[in-house]
Design a protein around this motif. Structure first.
Motif, PDB file in Angstrom:
ATOM      1  N   CYS A   1       0.620  -1.167  -0.031  1.00 39.25           N
ATOM      2  CA  CYS A   1       0.108   0.067   0.055  1.00 39.25           C
ATOM      3  C   CYS A   1       0.836   1.328   0.154  1.00 39.25           C
ATOM      4  CB  CYS A   1      -0.854  -0.077   1.174  1.00 39.25           C
ATOM      5  SG  CYS A   1      -1.957  -1.358   1.412  1.00 39.25           S
ATOM      6  N   SER A   2       2.223   1.135  -0.091  1.00 40.24           N
ATOM      7  CA  SER A   2       3.037   2.363   0.062  1.00 40.24           C
ATOM      8  C   SER A   2       3.158   3.003  -1.231  1.00 40.24           C
ATOM      9  CB  SER A   2       4.488   1.872   0.526  1.00 40.24           C
ATOM     10  OG  SER A   2       4.942   1.253  -0.609  1.00 40.24           O
ATOM     11  N   PRO A   3       3.678   4.261  -1.176  1.00 41.29           N
ATOM     12  CA  PRO A   3       3.883   5.007  -2.427  1.00 41.29           C
ATOM     13  C   PRO A   3       5.084   4.371  -3.497  1.00 41.29           C
ATOM     14  CG  PRO A   3       3.773   6.614  -0.610  1.00 41.29           C
ATOM     15  CD  PRO A   3       3.947   5.146  -0.086  1.00 41.29           C
ATOM     16  N   HIS A   4       5.529   3.378  -2.703  1.00 40.39           N
ATOM     17  CA  HIS A   4       6.678   2.713  -3.568  1.00 40.39           C
ATOM     18  C   HIS A   4       6.284   1.743  -4.473  1.00 40.39           C
ATOM     19  CE1 HIS A   4       9.582   4.849  -0.646  1.00 40.39           C
ATOM     20  NE2 HIS A   4       8.845   4.316   0.052  1.00 40.39           N
ATOM     21  N   ALA A   5       5.073   1.158  -4.171  1.00 39.10           N
ATOM     22  CA  ALA A   5       4.572   0.008  -4.819  1.00 39.10           C
ATOM     23  C   ALA A   5       4.452   0.245  -6.328  1.00 39.10           C
ATOM     24  CB  ALA A   5       3.269  -0.607  -4.283  1.00 39.10           C
ATOM     25  N   SER A   6       4.123   1.395  -6.738  1.00 41.82           N
ATOM     26  CA  SER A   6       3.329   1.684  -8.073  1.00 41.82           C
ATOM     27  C   SER A   6       4.796   2.308  -8.923  1.00 41.82           C
ATOM     28  CB  SER A   6       2.396   2.631  -8.186  1.00 41.82           C
ATOM     29  OG  SER A   6       2.789   3.977  -7.515  1.00 41.82           O
ATOM     30  N   SER A   7       5.615   2.396  -8.235  1.00 36.86           N
ATOM     31  CA  SER A   7       7.070   3.199  -9.086  1.00 36.86           C
ATOM     32  C   SER A   7       8.097   2.069  -9.074  1.00 36.86           C
ATOM     33  CB  SER A   7       7.537   4.382  -8.252  1.00 36.86           C
ATOM     34  OG  SER A   7       7.857   4.077  -6.745  1.00 36.86           O
ATOM     35  N   LEU A   8       7.976   0.678  -8.403  1.00 37.29           N
ATOM     36  CA  LEU A   8       8.933  -0.085  -8.299  1.00 37.29           C
ATOM     37  C   LEU A   8       9.042  -0.716  -9.993  1.00 37.29           C
ATOM     38  CD1 LEU A   8       8.455  -2.150  -5.171  1.00 37.29           C
ATOM     39  CD2 LEU A   8      10.275  -0.581  -5.591  1.00 37.29           C
ATOM     40  N   ARG A   9      10.522  -0.824 -10.107  1.00 34.26           N
ATOM     41  CA  ARG A   9      10.995  -1.312 -11.349  1.00 34.26           C
ATOM     42  C   ARG A   9      11.677  -2.832 -11.121  1.00 34.26           C
ATOM     43  NH1 ARG A   9      14.728   0.640 -14.376  1.00 34.26           N
ATOM     44  NH2 ARG A   9      13.653   0.003 -16.210  1.00 34.26           N
ATOM     45  N   GLU A  10      12.405  -3.118  -9.862  1.00 35.43           N
ATOM     46  CA  GLU A  10      13.283  -4.148  -9.361  1.00 35.43           C
ATOM     47  C   GLU A  10      12.776  -4.194  -7.920  1.00 35.43           C
ATOM     48  OE1 GLU A  10      17.219  -4.316 -10.351  1.00 35.43           O
ATOM     49  OE2 GLU A  10      17.089  -2.560 -12.014  1.00 35.43           O
ATOM     50  N   LEU A  11      12.185  -5.637  -7.606  1.00 34.36           N
ATOM     51  CA  LEU A  11      11.761  -5.895  -6.377  1.00 34.36           C
ATOM     52  C   LEU A  11      12.464  -7.171  -5.995  1.00 34.36           C
ATOM     53  CD1 LEU A  11      10.428  -5.556  -3.618  1.00 34.36           C
ATOM     54  CD2 LEU A  11       8.265  -6.595  -5.107  1.00 34.36           C
ATOM     55  N   ASP A  12      13.317  -7.244  -4.872  1.00 33.83           N
ATOM     56  CA  ASP A  12      13.836  -8.457  -4.515  1.00 33.83           C
ATOM     57  C   ASP A  12      13.354  -8.807  -3.111  1.00 33.83           C
ATOM     58  OD1 ASP A  12      15.496 -10.833  -3.847  1.00 33.83           O
ATOM     59  OD2 ASP A  12      17.405  -9.873  -4.153  1.00 33.83           O
ATOM     60  N   LEU A  13      12.506 -10.071  -2.857  1.00 34.07           N
ATOM     61  CA  LEU A  13      12.131 -10.385  -1.586  1.00 34.07           C
ATOM     62  C   LEU A  13      12.667 -11.499  -1.176  1.00 34.07           C
ATOM     63  CD1 LEU A  13       8.535  -9.236  -1.909  1.00 34.07           C
ATOM     64  CD2 LEU A  13      10.327  -7.977  -0.584  1.00 34.07           C
ATOM     65  N   SER A  14      13.896 -12.170  -1.689  1.00 30.62           N
ATOM     66  CA  SER A  14      14.190 -13.345  -1.629  1.00 30.62           C
ATOM     67  C   SER A  14      14.426 -13.665   0.132  1.00 30.62           C
ATOM     68  CB  SER A  14      15.520 -13.579  -2.243  1.00 30.62           C
ATOM     69  OG  SER A  14      15.194 -13.219  -3.664  1.00 30.62           O
ATOM     70  N   GLU A  15      14.570 -15.051   0.301  1.00 33.37           N
ATOM     71  CA  GLU A  15      14.981 -15.443   1.610  1.00 33.37           C
ATOM     72  C   GLU A  15      13.830 -14.654   2.901  1.00 33.37           C
ATOM     73  OE1 GLU A  15      16.588 -18.099   2.303  1.00 33.37           O
ATOM     74  OE2 GLU A  15      17.292 -18.178  -0.034  1.00 33.37           O
ATOM     75  N   ASN A  16      12.904 -14.361   2.437  1.00 37.91           N
ATOM     76  CA  ASN A  16      11.653 -13.783   3.414  1.00 37.91           C
ATOM     77  C   ASN A  16      10.774 -14.934   3.213  1.00 37.91           C
ATOM     78  OD1 ASN A  16      12.724 -11.186   4.501  1.00 37.91           O
ATOM     79  ND2 ASN A  16      12.947 -10.875   2.271  1.00 37.91           N
TER      80      ASN A  16
END
Length: 562
Positions: free
Chosen positions: A396-411
């Motif tokens: 829900c943050s302002p960052h969600a719609s602007s992200l081009r690269e996202l890494d959530l590994s090992e969570n």
């Protein structure tokens, strides 16, 4: 790659060093670049040195060659380049004012005779010190020459003074021995006494030279080196650890003909005060990224460093890897320090890329990301122990719609995180280019609920899902979704559970999947590859979509460049 006629001719020209005096004397400036490229490509360090020493342009960009498919220059060519830059300082044919070495370093161990980031940094700083030493020698020689000329002029003036005194004495005695009048004789006597008193007040020539040498350092110190014009600006990426910290700080402190500017700074195993001292020495313009690794910073260390980054107005990348920041153990007295850390983040007006690896931040993602003044384009959060509340905020943050690269590994992700992930993919579906969910514990059922949202990410180019407990059935479903994403170029899929030796738990962790042995010589692997090949062929994607499970050798050309 088809070489042009100019490139072929340049390769032949630089191959014979004995002919260099003939073609260097009549070389037009338009051919310097092709010849230098040929000298780098074919490992001709002597040609590199001669070309750079006479470089006719104001700018020389060497580091950008790697982005255009060229192999990095070998060690000898880089050393020849740096030495020729120093020699070019005294060569009137050299017009170089900006040397850009950004991106020149090779990955450590990639090529045997290449130069890595640490070696290049040390060599570059040594070159700056060498240029300063040679400048000091030239300055000392010039001082000695001026001192000799001044001494000669003083000797000539003394000889002229002695001759003048002798002529005045002869005038007092008259031309034929006759006495002059009393008044005139008195005036000449007074004048002679005045000249003698002045002569007695002047030390001898040798004494005056000794006094001059003694006072010379004070006079030269008055004109500081800062008055000297800057000759060549050198722009590079710096890699610094405890062994090279002193040398780099010394090079940055020099005021000489070469001025060092940093584009990306990477530091390893340095305490926070040492990193802060280094940042104070760096020129304020030009720094785009800071990468700190394997340092025990903690909350107090970050609170010390982040305010130091505010003067770097172009800084858009901040990476903190394994910096011993654990907010699970924050004590009551450290709450003020955390606020200082957040204020430091809020001062980074141009920050667009944030990478936090193995910083224990469960439940504190809102505190960190809400401090940033602008939405991020790249967010890497591996090994952060993210909670469902963190995932809910991120979606829900302002960052969600602007992200081009996202890494959530090992969570570790479970059913509670699925709604947040689907909302996050929905927000980023028009911009997301690279997604990594390696080692997140995604089973067939969990990944199946995410596949429809992933399929709507129409700009996705790279999808990494290695080390997740998928069966072959789940992998086939993933492959069918991947071929429907027209923009996708790379799928790093997990090895299906059927290919492991028996004994794995029902939902193994990523560490277990990484260490558990695979079955060898069986038909299981061939069956998996056959099914994936049929899926690619059915959709005509066998040439533009790479599917691999190799963690070490998959193509890195598809990753986005900074």
């Amino acid at each position: 790659m088809v070489l042009s006629l100019v490139s072929l001719c340049a390769r032949e020209v630089v191959s014979d060093h004995s002919s260099s005096p003939s073609w260097l004397s009549c070389l037009p400036r338009e051919l310097y670049r092709p010849l230098l490229d040929a000298a780098f490509d074919h490992n001709r360090p002597l040609a590199v040195g001669e070309l750079v020493q006479r470089w006719p342009e104001r700018t020389l960009n060497v580091g950008g060659q790697k982005k255009h498919g060229h192999t990095p220059p070998n060690r000898l060519c880089i050393q020849a380049l740096l030495l020729s830059v120093v020699r070019g300082l005294t060569d009137k044919r050299c017009a170089l004012q900006l040397l850009d070495l950004s991106g020149l370093q090779c990955d450590e161990g990639l090529l045997e005779d290449s130069m890595g980031g640490w070696s290049l940094t040390v060599a570059l700083c040594s070159t700056l010190m060498q240029a300063q030493d040679s400048r000091g020698c030239r300055r000392d020689g010039e001082r000695e020459r001026k001192r000799s000329l001044k001494t000669q002029r003083e000797r000539d003036s003394i000889i002229k003074r002695d001759r003048g005194m002798e002529s005045r004495k002869r005038g007092m005695e008259g031309e034929e021995g006759e006495f002059v009048s009393g008044d005139k004789k008195g005036e000449e006597g007074i004048s002679l006494m005045r000249v003698c008193s002045q002569e007695e007040s002047v030390p001898g020539v040798r004494r005056r030279m000794e006094l001059q040498r003694r006072n010379e350092p004070q006079q030269t110190n008055c004109s500081s080196d800062s008055d000297q014009p800057e000759v060549v600006r050198v722009r590079a990426d710096l890699f610094i650890n405890a062994r090279s910290w002193d040398r780099v700080c010394g090079a940055l402190s020099l005021v000489g003909p070469l001025k060092l500017y940093c584009r990306y700074l990477r530091v390893e195993e340095l305490p926070a005060p040492s990193v802060a001292s280094l940042l104070q020495l760096l020129p304020r313009e030009g720094l785009l990224g800071l990468d700190i690794r394997y340092a025990s910073l903690g909350v107090s260390g970050l609170a010390l460093l982040l305010p130091q980054l505010e003067p770097f107005l172009l800084l858009h990348t901040l990476k903190l890897h394994y910096c011993n920041l654990d907010l699970r153990r924050v004590q009551s007295g450290e709450q003020g320090t955390m606020q200082d850390m957040c204020r430091g983040l809020s001062a980074l007006k141009q920050l667009r890329r944030l990478s936090l690896t193995a910083l224990r931040l469960p439940g504190h993602l809102r505190l960190v990301l809400s401090s940033l003044p602008q939405p991020l384009e790249v967010l890497e959060l591996p090994y952060l122990s993210l909670t469902p509340a963190d995932m809910s905020y991120l979606s829900c943050s302002p960052h969600a719609s602007s992200l081009r690269e996202l890494d959530l590994s090992e969570n570790r992700l479970d059913e509670s995180a699925v709604p947040s992930l689907r909302r996050l993919f929905s927000q980023a579906e028009t911009r997301l280019v690279q997604l990594s969910l390696c080692g997140c514990g995604l089973s067939d059922g969990l990944l199946g609920t995410l596949l429809p949202s992933l399929q709507r990410c129409r700009t996705l180019r790279t999808l990494r899902l290695a080390l997740n407990p998928l069966t072959r059935s789940g992998l086939v479903s993933l492959a069918w979704t991947a071929v429907e994403i027209s923009s996708l170029q790379l799928l790093l899929y997990p090895t299906p559970l059927e290919e492991y030796e028996p004994g794995l738990p029902p939902l193994p962790s990523s560490a277990q999947l990484l260490d558990w042995p695979l079955m060898e010589g069986s038909e299981v692997r061939k069956l998996t590859l056959s099914q994936l090949g049929e899926i690619l062929e059915a959709k005509g994607r066998q040439h533009d979509l790479l599917m691999t499970s190799d963690l070490l050798k998959y193509s890195t050309d598809l990753t986005l460049e900074e």
